[in-house]
Design a protein around this motif. Structure first.
Motif, PDB file in Angstrom:
ATOM      1  N   ILE A   9       0.421  49.484  28.908  1.00  0.00           N
ATOM      2  CA  ILE A   9       0.309  50.522  30.242  1.00  0.00           C
ATOM      3  C   ILE A   9       1.598  51.068  30.705  1.00  0.00           C
ATOM      4  O   ILE A   9       1.790  51.930  30.969  1.00  0.00           O
ATOM      5  N   ALA A  10       2.557  49.758  30.593  1.00  0.00           N
ATOM      6  CA  ALA A  10       3.941  50.154  31.070  1.00  0.00           C
ATOM      7  C   ALA A  10       4.586  51.317  30.228  1.00  0.00           C
ATOM      8  O   ALA A  10       5.336  51.865  30.784  1.00  0.00           O
ATOM      9  N   SER A  11       4.077  51.375  29.115  1.00  0.00           N
ATOM     10  CA  SER A  11       4.781  52.631  28.196  1.00  0.00           C
ATOM     11  C   SER A  11       4.219  53.967  28.701  1.00  0.00           C
ATOM     12  O   SER A  11       4.555  55.013  28.492  1.00  0.00           O
ATOM     13  N   PHE A  12       3.101  53.877  29.360  1.00  0.00           N
ATOM     14  CA  PHE A  12       2.289  55.180  29.843  1.00  0.00           C
ATOM     15  C   PHE A  12       2.740  55.396  31.339  1.00  0.00           C
ATOM     16  O   PHE A  12       3.139  56.686  31.506  1.00  0.00           O
ATOM     17  N   ILE A  13       2.645  54.233  32.150  1.00  0.00           N
ATOM     18  CA  ILE A  13       3.037  54.363  33.614  1.00  0.00           C
ATOM     19  C   ILE A  13       4.192  53.575  34.125  1.00  0.00           C
ATOM     20  O   ILE A  13       4.406  52.436  33.586  1.00  0.00           O
ATOM     21  N   ASN A  14       5.284  54.316  34.607  1.00  0.00           N
ATOM     22  CA  ASN A  14       6.269  53.339  35.000  1.00  0.00           C
ATOM     23  C   ASN A  14       6.050  52.656  35.895  1.00  0.00           C
ATOM     24  O   ASN A  14       5.690  52.802  36.975  1.00  0.00           O
ATOM     25  N   PRO A  15       6.324  51.201  35.796  1.00  0.00           N
ATOM     26  CA  PRO A  15       5.747  49.993  36.536  1.00  0.00           C
ATOM     27  C   PRO A  15       6.320  50.234  37.747  1.00  0.00           C
ATOM     28  O   PRO A  15       5.811  49.598  38.971  1.00  0.00           O
ATOM     29  N   ASN A  16       7.480  50.740  37.918  1.00  0.00           N
ATOM     30  CA  ASN A  16       8.327  50.804  39.302  1.00  0.00           C
ATOM     31  C   ASN A  16       7.655  51.763  40.173  1.00  0.00           C
ATOM     32  O   ASN A  16       7.681  51.508  41.450  1.00  0.00           O
ATOM     33  N   THR A  17       7.707  53.025  39.811  1.00  0.00           N
ATOM     34  CA  THR A  17       7.330  54.165  40.519  1.00  0.00           C
ATOM     35  C   THR A  17       5.912  54.304  40.657  1.00  0.00           C
ATOM     36  O   THR A  17       5.440  55.059  41.337  1.00  0.00           O
ATOM     37  N   LYS A  18       5.144  53.690  39.599  1.00  0.00           N
ATOM     38  CA  LYS A  18       3.516  53.947  39.595  1.00  0.00           C
ATOM     39  C   LYS A  18       3.408  55.455  39.302  1.00  0.00           C
ATOM     40  O   LYS A  18       2.232  55.929  39.644  1.00  0.00           O
ATOM     41  N   LYS A  19       4.324  55.972  38.619  1.00  0.00           N
ATOM     42  CA  LYS A  19       3.974  57.266  38.068  1.00  0.00           C
ATOM     43  C   LYS A  19       3.747  57.422  36.425  1.00  0.00           C
ATOM     44  O   LYS A  19       4.381  56.748  35.864  1.00  0.00           O
ATOM     45  N   ILE A  20       2.972  58.276  36.047  1.00  0.00           N
ATOM     46  CA  ILE A  20       2.919  58.603  34.823  1.00  0.00           C
ATOM     47  C   ILE A  20       4.215  59.220  34.343  1.00  0.00           C
ATOM     48  O   ILE A  20       5.100  60.220  34.770  1.00  0.00           O
ATOM     49  N   ARG A  21       4.583  58.708  32.969  1.00  0.00           N
ATOM     50  CA  ARG A  21       6.077  58.967  32.757  1.00  0.00           C
ATOM     51  C   ARG A  21       6.014  60.509  32.076  1.00  0.00           C
ATOM     52  O   ARG A  21       5.109  61.030  31.819  1.00  0.00           O
ATOM     53  N   PRO A  22       7.018  61.235  32.380  1.00  0.00           N
ATOM     54  CA  PRO A  22       7.056  62.709  32.148  1.00  0.00           C
ATOM     55  C   PRO A  22       6.668  63.179  30.781  1.00  0.00           C
ATOM     56  O   PRO A  22       5.879  63.958  30.470  1.00  0.00           O
ATOM     57  N   SER A  23       7.233  62.216  29.709  1.00  0.00           N
ATOM     58  CA  SER A  23       7.060  62.543  28.447  1.00  0.00           C
ATOM     59  C   SER A  23       5.482  62.663  28.125  1.00  0.00           C
ATOM     60  O   SER A  23       5.120  63.167  27.123  1.00  0.00           O
ATOM     61  N   LYS A  24       4.688  61.827  28.905  1.00  0.00           N
ATOM     62  CA  LYS A  24       3.344  61.752  28.667  1.00  0.00           C
ATOM     63  C   LYS A  24       2.696  62.846  29.254  1.00  0.00           C
ATOM     64  O   LYS A  24       1.630  63.357  28.919  1.00  0.00           O
ATOM     65  N   TRP A  25       3.215  63.417  30.226  1.00  0.00           N
ATOM     66  CA  TRP A  25       2.786  64.604  30.886  1.00  0.00           C
ATOM     67  C   TRP A  25       2.748  65.925  29.671  1.00  0.00           C
ATOM     68  O   TRP A  25       2.060  66.734  29.445  1.00  0.00           O
ATOM     69  N   VAL A  26       4.082  65.915  29.140  1.00  0.00           N
ATOM     70  CA  VAL A  26       4.179  66.785  27.905  1.00  0.00           C
ATOM     71  C   VAL A  26       3.320  66.898  26.708  1.00  0.00           C
ATOM     72  O   VAL A  26       2.680  67.574  26.403  1.00  0.00           O
ATOM     73  N   ALA A  27       3.088  65.312  26.624  1.00  0.00           N
ATOM     74  CA  ALA A  27       1.945  64.911  25.437  1.00  0.00           C
ATOM     75  C   ALA A  27       0.608  65.727  25.854  1.00  0.00           C
ATOM     76  O   ALA A  27      -0.037  66.423  25.257  1.00  0.00           O
ATOM     77  N   LEU A  28       0.241  65.552  27.014  1.00  0.00           N
ATOM     78  CA  LEU A  28      -1.094  65.864  27.596  1.00  0.00           C
ATOM     79  C   LEU A  28      -1.287  67.490  27.420  1.00  0.00           C
ATOM     80  O   LEU A  28      -2.166  67.785  27.130  1.00  0.00           O
ATOM     81  N   ILE A  29      -0.214  68.055  28.070  1.00  0.00           N
ATOM     82  CA  ILE A  29      -0.006  69.519  28.087  1.00  0.00           C
ATOM     83  C   ILE A  29      -0.256  70.085  26.617  1.00  0.00           C
ATOM     84  O   ILE A  29      -1.001  70.956  26.353  1.00  0.00           O
ATOM     85  N   PHE A  30       0.519  69.361  25.882  1.00  0.00           N
ATOM     86  CA  PHE A  30       0.505  69.727  24.343  1.00  0.00           C
ATOM     87  C   PHE A  30      -0.942  69.789  23.946  1.00  0.00           C
ATOM     88  O   PHE A  30      -1.391  70.913  22.987  1.00  0.00           O
ATOM     89  N   PHE A  31      -1.703  68.658  24.087  1.00  0.00           N
ATOM     90  CA  PHE A  31      -2.959  68.600  23.293  1.00  0.00           C
ATOM     91  C   PHE A  31      -3.842  69.587  24.210  1.00  0.00           C
ATOM     92  O   PHE A  31      -5.005  69.959  23.454  1.00  0.00           O
TER      93      PHE A  31
END
Lengths: 375, 402
Positions: A9-31
């Motif tokens: 989960i920490a690799s998808f959501i940054n545990p400090n800021t509780k936000k989805i990591r930007p690279s995962k957004w890139v992947a989501l938009i790509f798919f």
């Protein structure tokens, strides 16, 4: 269970800021974009884009399943096409060759087995069978590494090729020897090609998620430890044997499934499809993207496939404009040379891979942060 | 050094004895399976055929494996490009020696072309790796060699676009042999400098680079010569040579056998009687200690890779006439065989591979003559796997981590 999921989960959501990591957004938009691709076919009646993305997805599964075994664990497998071939020939044998009556010199020969396995189950079975072969190869090859493992895996691939080429044709008259299509006329998995596209896309996303989570879980960290220093990992009371055999089986499983999809998408399967250069092409995709990063090899396969396709299109356009047919022939001859040239140049000048290097440079220049990992 | 040699190869005497017995065997009983053409084997001809093929193939595999073991011993790299030297040797020799209807010295043109290209790549590489020019952009550094390369390559590009130029040299066979060996030697040094040395620390990176380059060369040759096979001219015309007891042997095979034995003996003398060869053996034992003793390891690497490439090319020139024509894909089987032989002999032991070559050739040909000729390749590959599983250090190698 929570402990197990925590690093994933920490690799998808940054545990400090509780936000989805930007690279995962890139992947989501790509798919999301990839799900829109069939609109092109519906609108223009052209199938090339769907076919291109379909093939690329299948190759991407090959690349990421090679990377989890070789990039992460350091068990460099030069015979990944063997698992692909197991999957592909499983489908070929159980949809056409063994279950259909063959015709020899006018006389009909009965089918060898009389079963009718549905396509989905057949794909799963080919994955499991490939994983079984992964176990068979993985256990004896435990004490080998580097050149020795390379020789063992290349030989495995060659044995499979010889088997397919020389022994398999004796089984049934439908199977041809030494042809580019030794088993022909495979039925399609589903009725419409667009549905097939979506199935492959979903399988790709699932494989990517599973393998990415696997690499980011505690298991993945053990694999990295094995690559860095196996005796040290053993000294930390890690059962390296278990992890190495498991990763061999996981890698083989996904390669087998993708091989089954390859057979379905080609409509035929032959020894020529699974020669040693397929294994090297898979390696070249991983190296171009960045070895040891699942997302890197995924990106690398897309990069190479789309680059080669666009060069093909440019050659076609040029020959249309100038009226010289030689340009397309010239390109066809040189298509494979690009694969093998790319791998050498990247290894010599950018050993971390093109995508990883570019993203690291981008991060260093604009985000002022040091990053060694893609995504 | 002599004492170290004796310690290192205690079983060499036995190996030489077996070799001598085998050679005595061929001179007494060699026979070609004449019955093969008529469709049947008699017991004796089958046996004679097996012995004879085993010996010829044993020498062939020994030639390949000797070079492979040399590079591994001296530089500790596994060079999967080795098979491509074999393939290129056959192709270049055929190019130089093939008679052409036009009296056009194409081979000399090609020779200078390749020398120019090699020189350009080497200069480019040197400029690229210079320390003081590290801050300059890449394209500035590589501009001169790249421009020269393009100019040198335009004629070859014309060839690719199927402009009708005859690829044939019409040269004397011995001159062709010298040209081929020289070119292959240059190419091997270039390979060492440009591809192997930069990634030498990572053994797997060397494997990937060399196998990728081998596939690259395969496709390139495919593009230049077309996928149809190229016939390689032989030094001898095909005839059957009469031996003792009505036994006969194909003259090309006999030539290969004697040339191979001559070369192996030459390498043995070179390794054991000259300073350079002893240097190679010393580096193979312990490269750091050899450096301390004043041996130039870089020179030894270059020498070893050049010698191995020339041995492979010679094998290609003398075996392709009777194995069938040269085709771009022959390198893979060759390199796998060389690798397997070297592993059976032990990766540290250079002359252990000569014995291993005869053992593997015997197993392969026994399968061919007594079981089934279609199983020949599979049995060979299965034996590789079994060796790797049971005794990965080989017959004469030291124990260690694999």
């Amino acid at each position: 269970m929570k402990e197990f999921l925590k690093p994933i989960i920490a690799s998808f959501i940054n545990p400090n800021t509780k936000k989805i990591r930007p690279s995962k957004w890139v992947a989501l938009i790509f798919f999301m974009l990839l799900t829109l691709v069939p609109i092109h076919q519906m609108a223009t009646e052209n199938t090339w884009l769907v076919k291109l993305i379909l093939t690329t997805n299948i190759f991407a599964i090959f690349a990421i399943s090679w990377d989890i075994l070789s990039g992460y664990t350091g068990q460099e497998n030069f015979g990944h096409h063997f698992f692909v071939g197991v999957g592909g020939f499983m489908v070929g044998l159980f949809t056409v060759a063994l279950v259909k009556p063959g015709v020899v010199e006018g006389a009909t020969q009965a089918a060898l087995v009389n079963v009718n396995i549905p396509g989905g189950i057949l794909i799963l079975i080919s994955g499991v069978l490939a994983a079984f072969f992964g176990l068979l190869i993985g256990v004896p090859c435990l004490k080998l590494s580097g050149p020795y493992l390379a020789l063992a895996t290349i030989s495995m691939g060659l044995i499979f090729y010889e088997f397919v080429d020389k022994i398999l044709p004796g089984l049934h008259p439908v199977i041809k020897s030494h042809a580019t299509e030794s088993i022909r006329g495979l039925p399609s998995l589903v009725s419409s090609p667009i549905l097939f596209y979506y199935i492959v896309l979903i399988v790709t996303i699932i494989s990517l998620l599973v393998l990415y989570s696997y690499s980011r879980s505690n298991y993945g960290f053990v694999l990295k430890a094995i690559k860095k220093d196996e005796p040290a990992a053993k000294a930390m009371s890690i059962n390296t044997t278990f992890y190495k055999v498991t990763v061999f089986m996981v890698s083989a499983f996904f390669a087998g499934i993708a091989g089954a999809f390859l057979a379905y998408s080609l409509g035929s399967i032959a020894g020529a499809d699974i020669q040693t250069n397929l294994g090297i092409k898979i390696i070249s995709m991983c190296i171009v993207g960045g070895i040891g990063t699942i997302s890197g090899s995924f990106g690398g396969s897309y990069f190479l496939m789309i680059l080669l396709w666009s060069m093909n299109e440019i050659a076609r356009l040029l020959s249309d404009i100038t009226g010289i047919d030689g340009i397309v022939t010239f390109y066809k001859i040189f298509e494979d040379i690009f694969y093998f040239g790319a791998i050498v140049l990247v290894l010599l000048f950018m050993p971390h891979g093109i995508l990883t290097s570019v993203i690291n440079k981008f991060n260093a220049r604009y985000l002022k942060k040091k990053s060694t990992e893609l995504w | 050094m002599e004492q170290i040699m004796k310690k290192k190869y205690p079983k060499m005497k036995i190996a030489c004895l077996i070799l001598a017995l085998l050679v005595a065997g061929v001179s007494l009983f060699a026979a070609v399976p004449a019955a093969e053409a008529e469709g049947g084997f008699s017991g004796l001809t089958r046996f004679m055929g097996m012995i004879q093929t085993t010996l010829v193939y044993g020498v062939f595999y020994a030639l390949l494996a000797l070079g492979f073991a040399l590079i591994f011993g001296a530089a500790r790299v596994v060079n999967l490009y080795h098979g491509t030297f074999y393939m290129l040797g056959a192709y270049l020799f055929a190019t130089f020696a093939r008679p052409s209807q036009f009296n056009f010295p194409f081979s000399a043109f090609l020779f200078f072309q390749i020398v120019i290209v090699a020189g350009m790549i080497y200069t480019g590489y040197k400029k690229f790796s210079e320390k003081e020019s590290k801050n300059k952009p890449v394209f500035t550094k590589l501009r001169f060699p790249v421009v020269m390369l393009i100019f040198a390559e335009v004629p070859l590009l014309l060839l690719f676009l199927r402009v009708d130029l005859p690829i044939a040299g019409n040269l004397n066979l011995f001159i062709s042999l010298i040209f081929t060996c020289g070119l292959i030697g240059l190419l091997s040094m270039l390979l060492n400098k440009a591809a192997i040395q930069p990634v030498k620390k990572e053994s797997v990176a060397v494997l990937i680079v060399t196998i990728a380059l081998a596939f690259f060369t395969e496709r390139l040759i495919d593009a230049i010569y077309g996928s149809s096979n190229v016939p390689v001219p032989s030094f001898i015309e095909t005839s059957t040579v009469q031996l003792i007891f009505d036994a006969t042997i194909d003259s090309k095979r006999l030539l290969m056998f004697f040339v191979g034995i001559f070369l192996i003996a030459g390498v043995w003398l070179l390794m054991n009687k000259t300073k350079t060869g002893k240097g190679v053996l010393a580096v193979a034992q312990d490269s750091e200690a050899a450096t301390l003793m004043g041996i130039n390891t870089q020179f030894v690497f270059n020498f070893a890779i050049m010698l191995s490439a020339i041995l492979a090319a010679a094998a290609g020139i003398f075996t392709t006439p009777f194995l069938g024509d040269a085709s771009p894909a022959i390198w893979l089987g060759v390199v796998i065989k060389a690798f397997a032989v070297v592993i059976l002999g032990g990766l540290g032991s250079i002359f252990g591979s000569v014995l291993a070559a005869f053992i593997l050739a015997f197993v392969e040909k026994f399968t061919k003559f007594y079981i089934s000729s279609s199983l020949e390749e599979i049995v060979f590959l299965v034996i590789i796997i079994i060796i790797l599983l049971i005794r990965p250090q080989g017959l004469f190698g030291k124990k260690g981590r694999f």
